[in-house]
Design an enzyme around this catalytic site. Structure first.
Site, PDB file in Angstrom:
ATOM      1  N   SER A 122       0.836  -1.200   0.000  1.00  0.00           N
ATOM      2  CA  SER A 122       0.000   0.000   0.000  1.00  0.00           C
ATOM      3  C   SER A 122       0.868   1.246   0.000  1.00  0.00           C
ATOM      4  O   SER A 122       1.983   1.244   0.544  1.00  0.00           O
ATOM      5  CB  SER A 122      -0.852  -0.025   1.272  1.00  0.00           C
ATOM      6  OG  SER A 122      -1.417   1.230   1.511  1.00  0.00           O
ATOM      7  N   TYR A 149      -2.007  -1.400  11.086  1.00  0.00           N
ATOM      8  CA  TYR A 149      -2.223  -1.905   9.732  1.00  0.00           C
ATOM      9  C   TYR A 149      -1.061  -1.492   8.816  1.00  0.00           C
ATOM     10  O   TYR A 149      -0.471  -2.321   8.121  1.00  0.00           O
ATOM     11  CB  TYR A 149      -3.554  -1.377   9.168  1.00  0.00           C
ATOM     12  CG  TYR A 149      -3.623  -1.446   7.663  1.00  0.00           C
ATOM     13  CD1 TYR A 149      -3.863  -2.649   7.023  1.00  0.00           C
ATOM     14  CD2 TYR A 149      -3.396  -0.304   6.884  1.00  0.00           C
ATOM     15  CE1 TYR A 149      -3.884  -2.712   5.639  1.00  0.00           C
ATOM     16  CE2 TYR A 149      -3.419  -0.366   5.505  1.00  0.00           C
ATOM     17  CZ  TYR A 149      -3.655  -1.570   4.886  1.00  0.00           C
ATOM     18  OH  TYR A 149      -3.665  -1.640   3.526  1.00  0.00           O
ATOM     19  N   LYS A 153       2.141  -3.690   6.726  1.00  0.00           N
ATOM     20  CA  LYS A 153       2.552  -3.643   5.315  1.00  0.00           C
ATOM     21  C   LYS A 153       4.068  -3.408   5.216  1.00  0.00           C
ATOM     22  O   LYS A 153       4.761  -4.016   4.400  1.00  0.00           O
ATOM     23  CB  LYS A 153       1.778  -2.561   4.559  1.00  0.00           C
ATOM     24  CG  LYS A 153       0.299  -2.880   4.378  1.00  0.00           C
ATOM     25  CD  LYS A 153       0.061  -4.115   3.508  1.00  0.00           C
ATOM     26  CE  LYS A 153      -1.380  -4.570   3.507  1.00  0.00           C
ATOM     27  NZ  LYS A 153      -1.589  -5.873   2.869  1.00  0.00           N
TER      28      LYS A 153
HETATM   29  N1  UFG Z   1     -13.155  10.448   3.517  1.00  0.00           N
HETATM   30  C1  UFG Z   1     -14.189  11.328   3.800  1.00  0.00           C
HETATM   31  N2  UFG Z   1     -15.349  10.805   4.302  1.00  0.00           N
HETATM   32  C2  UFG Z   1     -15.531   9.475   4.516  1.00  0.00           C
HETATM   33  C3  UFG Z   1     -14.469   8.585   4.212  1.00  0.00           C
HETATM   34  C4  UFG Z   1     -13.302   9.125   3.713  1.00  0.00           C
HETATM   35  O1  UFG Z   1     -14.055  12.542   3.617  1.00  0.00           O
HETATM   36  O2  UFG Z   1     -16.599   9.085   4.991  1.00  0.00           O
HETATM   37  C5  UFG Z   1     -11.905  10.987   2.940  1.00  0.00           C
HETATM   38  C6  UFG Z   1     -10.683  10.713   3.789  1.00  0.00           C
HETATM   39  O3  UFG Z   1     -10.503  11.760   4.728  1.00  0.00           O
HETATM   40  C7  UFG Z   1      -9.599  10.670   2.720  1.00  0.00           C
HETATM   41  C8  UFG Z   1     -10.301  10.133   1.492  1.00  0.00           C
HETATM   42  O4  UFG Z   1     -11.691  10.328   1.714  1.00  0.00           O
HETATM   43  O5  UFG Z   1      -9.155  11.956   2.456  1.00  0.00           O
HETATM   44  C9  UFG Z   1     -10.051   8.660   1.238  1.00  0.00           C
HETATM   45  O6  UFG Z   1     -10.331   7.950   2.428  1.00  0.00           O
HETATM   46  P1  UFG Z   1     -10.395   6.347   2.467  1.00  0.00           P
HETATM   47  O7  UFG Z   1     -10.725   5.955   3.860  1.00  0.00           O
HETATM   48  O8  UFG Z   1     -11.275   5.856   1.380  1.00  0.00           O
HETATM   49  O9  UFG Z   1      -8.924   5.935   2.075  1.00  0.00           O
HETATM   50  P2  UFG Z   1      -7.533   6.285   2.785  1.00  0.00           P
HETATM   51  O10 UFG Z   1      -6.740   7.011   1.770  1.00  0.00           O
HETATM   52  O11 UFG Z   1      -7.669   6.926   4.092  1.00  0.00           O
HETATM   53  O12 UFG Z   1      -7.009   4.845   3.104  1.00  0.00           O
HETATM   54  C10 UFG Z   1      -6.819   3.952   2.056  1.00  0.00           C
HETATM   55  C11 UFG Z   1      -7.056   2.510   2.504  1.00  0.00           C
HETATM   56  C12 UFG Z   1      -5.980   2.042   3.419  1.00  0.00           C
HETATM   57  C13 UFG Z   1      -4.639   2.364   2.872  1.00  0.00           C
HETATM   58  C14 UFG Z   1      -4.540   3.815   2.532  1.00  0.00           C
HETATM   59  C15 UFG Z   1      -3.230   4.153   1.914  1.00  0.00           C
HETATM   60  O13 UFG Z   1      -8.301   2.409   3.185  1.00  0.00           O
HETATM   61  O14 UFG Z   1      -6.108   0.651   3.538  1.00  0.00           O
HETATM   62  O15 UFG Z   1      -5.541   4.127   1.603  1.00  0.00           O
HETATM   63  O16 UFG Z   1      -2.964   5.504   2.079  1.00  0.00           O
HETATM   64  F1  UFG Z   1      -3.677   2.086   3.767  1.00  0.00           F
END
Ligand code: UFG
Length: 341
Positions: A122, A149, A153
């Site tokens: 990741s 998590y 990785k």
């Molecule tokens: N977000 C919102 N509202 C929500 C959910 C997410 O605004 O309800 C935003 C988050 O703040 C972030 C973006 O949308 O800016 C993406 O969030 P995700 O949770 O979809 O993804 P992340 O980038 O936080 O995390 C993902 C995977 C992890 C991995 C990571 C790598 O879920 O497993 O990418 O950076 F590790």
């Protein structure tokens, strides 16, 4: 053998492997997936992959299963726990699931003459890259992990590297995914999170269809053009295809190196607000949302420099964000038709 092949990325990869002519066996304990995924794979490809319900943390059971499939040439390891928040509350679950599984497979591979393993890593390993390192290449510094998590990785990558450096008789390709989203264009398979989604796209599509009242946008005061966080959202089918190329490369000995690392992203950074508006334009459906405070531990901005994968693997992410979001929406509608809430 696809470990975790009934999961979100595993199922899409199984489809692409079968389309490319591979014979696939799935090992999965169904702890975070549903056996009906096999029906979806069969409807798309016309072939039902062999399936063994198996806990990969159980080395003896894994050995027995491999004894039944002596022709396994390559492994793709998806099977892992992947919820960042849960990993903070239950670190030992993450260390056990994500590390024991990998060690078992690496120990068993030489016994069965398995030639290579593709590992799901990741972009979380980069943490928040410094400005001068955006977009991130594979050589960007690995930052201290911000969750158990993420730490698994990093540790997984080190375990693979140390094992290969010790002279283990197999190869490995480590794939660092950015943010995989969307569903197969047939809407036969897609992402099926348990309970309230933690990730942006399933929360967004569940809001658009009325399961959730509104989407919370976590912060609009970041140092980005519109204040919301930036990510590199990659179509899951594009991502799946990269695994086929990586497997071909290992089994055909195309690489001079026993271990290779590739970023899998589009090269484009997209903000949360841009993504919501692209979804609305692509589907014609309004998404009720409100801006709320920042989510703890969120990275402000990260997107890939995917040039190494483009040049060395000859693979490029092709689908547009609009089409990808439309595929996620079509999948959400299909779930509704099937009565899944
Ligand atoms: N977000 C919102 N509202 C929500 C959910 C997410 O605004 O309800 C935003 C988050 O703040 C972030 C973006 O949308 O800016 C993406 O969030 P995700 O949770 O979809 O993804 P992340 O980038 O936080 O995390 C993902 C995977 C992890 C991995 C990571 C790598 O879920 O497993 O990418 O950076 F590790």
């Amino acid at each position: 053998m696809v470990a975790g092949g009934t999961g979100y990325i595993g199922s899409h990869t199984t489809v692409e492997l079968q389309n490319a002519g591979y014979e696939v066996i799935i090992f999965d304990d169904l702890s975070n997936s549903n056996v009906e995924v096999l029906d979806g794979i069969e409807r798309i490809t016309g072939v039902r992959p062999d399936f063994v319900k198996l806990d990969l943390k159980d080395k003896e059971a894994t050995r027995k299963a491999l004894e039944n499939y002596p022709d396994v040439k390559g492994i793709i390891l998806f099977a892992a726990s992947k919820a960042v928040g849960e990993s903070v509350r239950m670190p030992l679950k993450y260390y056990r699931n994500n590390i024991v599984t990998l060690i078992n497979l690496l120990e068993l591979m030489p016994e069965f003459g398995v030639e290579g393993i593709v590992f799901s890593s990741s972009c979380t390993v980069y943490g928040q890259p410094d400005r001068e390192n955006l977009p991130v290449t594979e050589n960007a510094p690995i930052k201290p992990a911000t969750s158990p998590y993420g730490n698994t990785k990093q540790i997984n990558e080190e375990i693979i590297r140390d094992t290969i450096h010790s002279g283990a008789p197999f190869k490995s390709v480590i794939l660092r995914y950015f943010n995989p989203i969307g569903a197969h264009p047939s809407a036969e398979i897609g992402e099926l999170p348990n309970g309230v989604p933690q990730n942006l796209i399933p929360y967004l599509t569940q809001t658009a269809i009325g399961i959730r009242k509104e989407l919370s946008v976590f912060g609009d005061d970041y140092n980005t053009p519109d204040g919301s966080c930036i990510r590199d959202y990659i179509n899951v089918v594009d991502l799946a295809k990269a695994h086929v190329v990586a497997m071909d490369r290992m089994l055909e000995n195309k690489s001079d190196y026993p271990i290779e690392i590739f970023n899998l992203g589009t090269g484009k950074g997209v903000s949360v607000l841009e993504l919501i508006h692209t979804f609305e334009r692509a589907t014609g459906v309004k998404v009720p949302y409100k801006i709320v405070g920042r989510r703890e531990g969120d990275i402000e901005q990260v997107w890939a420099n995917p040039e190494r994968a483009n040049k060395v693997l000859g693979w490029t992410a092709k689908e547009s964000l609009a089409d990808t979001l439309l595929s996620a929406w079509n999948w959400q509608k299909r779930l509704r038709e099937r009565g899944v809430q």
